[in-house]
Design a protein around this motif. Sequence first.
Motif, mmCIF file in Angstrom:
data_model
loop_
_atom_site.group_PDB
_atom_site.id
_atom_site.type_symbol
_atom_site.label_atom_id
_atom_site.label_comp_id
_atom_site.label_asym_id
_atom_site.label_seq_id
_atom_site.Cartn_x
_atom_site.Cartn_y
_atom_site.Cartn_z
ATOM 1 N N LEU A 1 -7.138 -112.742 13.855
ATOM 2 C CA LEU A 1 -8.251 -111.516 13.574
ATOM 3 C C LEU A 1 -8.249 -111.134 12.217
ATOM 4 C CD1 LEU A 1 -9.911 -109.151 14.441
ATOM 5 C CD2 LEU A 1 -7.776 -107.667 14.373
ATOM 6 N N ARG A 2 -7.219 -111.528 11.278
ATOM 7 C CA ARG A 2 -7.375 -111.321 9.917
ATOM 8 C C ARG A 2 -8.408 -112.279 9.366
ATOM 9 N NH1 ARG A 2 -4.483 -109.151 5.701
ATOM 10 N NH2 ARG A 2 -2.512 -108.531 6.893
ATOM 11 N N ALA B 1 -18.161 -98.870 22.424
ATOM 12 C CA ALA B 1 -19.627 -98.631 21.955
ATOM 13 C C ALA B 1 -20.295 -99.655 21.391
ATOM 14 C CB ALA B 1 -19.650 -97.397 21.019
ATOM 15 N N VAL B 2 -19.505 -100.653 20.454
ATOM 16 C CA VAL B 2 -20.140 -101.539 19.900
ATOM 17 C C VAL B 2 -20.498 -102.728 20.875
ATOM 18 C CG1 VAL B 2 -19.742 -103.792 18.555
ATOM 19 C CG2 VAL B 2 -18.984 -101.153 17.491
ATOM 20 N N GLY C 1 -14.508 -101.232 10.761
ATOM 21 C CA GLY C 1 -15.862 -101.761 10.554
ATOM 22 C C GLY C 1 -16.182 -102.585 11.723
ATOM 23 N N VAL C 2 -17.489 -102.621 12.003
ATOM 24 C CA VAL C 2 -18.027 -103.331 13.226
ATOM 25 C C VAL C 2 -17.741 -104.816 13.530
ATOM 26 C CG1 VAL C 2 -20.341 -104.180 14.151
ATOM 27 C CG2 VAL C 2 -20.295 -101.871 13.098
ATOM 28 N N PHE D 1 -14.709 -107.890 17.513
ATOM 29 C CA PHE D 1 -13.648 -108.562 18.075
ATOM 30 C C PHE D 1 -12.491 -107.936 19.137
ATOM 31 C CE2 PHE D 1 -9.081 -109.949 17.430
ATOM 32 C CZ PHE D 1 -9.439 -111.440 17.475
ATOM 33 N N MET D 2 -12.161 -106.864 18.731
ATOM 34 C CA MET D 2 -11.511 -105.937 19.474
ATOM 35 C C MET D 2 -12.049 -105.963 20.859
ATOM 36 S SD MET D 2 -9.902 -102.253 19.143
ATOM 37 C CE MET D 2 -8.058 -101.750 19.851
#
Length: 388
Positions: free
Chosen positions: A18-19, A89-90, A375-376, A381-382
Amino acid sequence: MAALLGHILKTRNNSFLLRNITRTFDTISSSSLHQTPFILPSLSQVRLVGNAAESVCGFDEMVGGKDRKYYMLGGKGGVGKTSCAASLAVKFANHGHPTMVVSTDPAHSLSDSLAQDLTGGKLVPVEGVSSPLYALEINPDKSMEEFRTAGQKLGGGGAKSLMQSIGLGAIADQLGELKLEEMLHTPPPGTDEIIAITKVMQFLESEEYSMFSRIVFDTAPTGHTLRLLSLPDFLDGSIGKLIKMKMKLGSVFGSLLGKEQPQNNPLDKLEKLKENVAKIHDLFHNPDTIEFIIVTIPTVMAISESSRLHASLKKERVPVKRLIVNQVLPPTSGCKFCSMRLKDQMRAIETIHNDSELSGLRLYEAPLVDMEIRGVPALKFMGDNLWR
Ligand SMILES: Nc1ncnc2c1ncn2[C@@H]1O[C@H](COP(=O)(O)OP(=O)(O)OP(=O)(O)O)[C@@H](O)[C@H]1O
């Protein structure tokens, strides 16, 4: 693609991934974000616990249909409600739904999660998604002020002494018995939040906001949410009594209040509020329009609290189908502390299977990553990994 997958499968600690990915996001344009492959099968898991859970559909059901749906995310403080709400929501926005994400938690963290300034109580457009996404942090204290002012005008000494002076002392005493002033100064915790939600619902009814087909609420921690459910009783009880009394007093009381505030009868305001809360109460019970999603972490204490939350929501007939267990440690080796914690987490997760309240829910496990989800791009990703 094959190389990427190979790398992913070899990666022992997914959080490093993820990083790396979010760092890459910082350097690429928002349009190319949507083409980036997010195929990370081992990163999050969706598990069906118990028989009832098998009938709960996944994200396809959540995203299906154009009619408006509301999702409320709640749970203990700090478990990741805001991150999960913002990531949902994203994801909705990236799947074609004009979406609004609203925080009613007095201690807002939606601004931090979306890495955008949402202070000021206005709808703010969120960049980096393919359909409109707007975010709003509402200040429950401000909404509460109006309610208190209306109540003070009713229960305050002014109206009471005026009533006594014209021989309506008995009624004034009855009003006193209701301890309205005290009640409005110390309303049940959660009152402010439901008033704030009421306000959002009100403006969402107007034509201007009809485009939004998904509304995601990031709610206050569990305790408040639970007590929030008792608000209709509170309104039916004390305020309901007042409204009935108004009917009895008829024009005498009306003109008394009229003298104090001719255009702005506080009882009417409270009555309107009661009507709106009743509407929301109905909406909270309609499984076609709303779903409450419980967010927790893999500790016995948090899971027990989630179980109690579900019991209360069930008692109130609020639709609940899903449980997110966030911050699950990734598989680890060589770190004794980490493997002990992981074992402990697994034991806690096992309790969900045997919990009569939680075992019927669709269980989502989201890993703890080694950086803040902010951040978006990170939320995308999540969301892509969590909401399946
Ligand atoms: N899976 C995760 N991995 C790593 N960090 C996470 C994860 N989920 C959430 N966090 C981080 O934990 C912190 C708290 O998360 P968040 O604000 O979403 O929780 P919350 O339940 O909304 O908190 P509060 O009750 O205080 O509003 C944030 O810094 C967030 O980035």
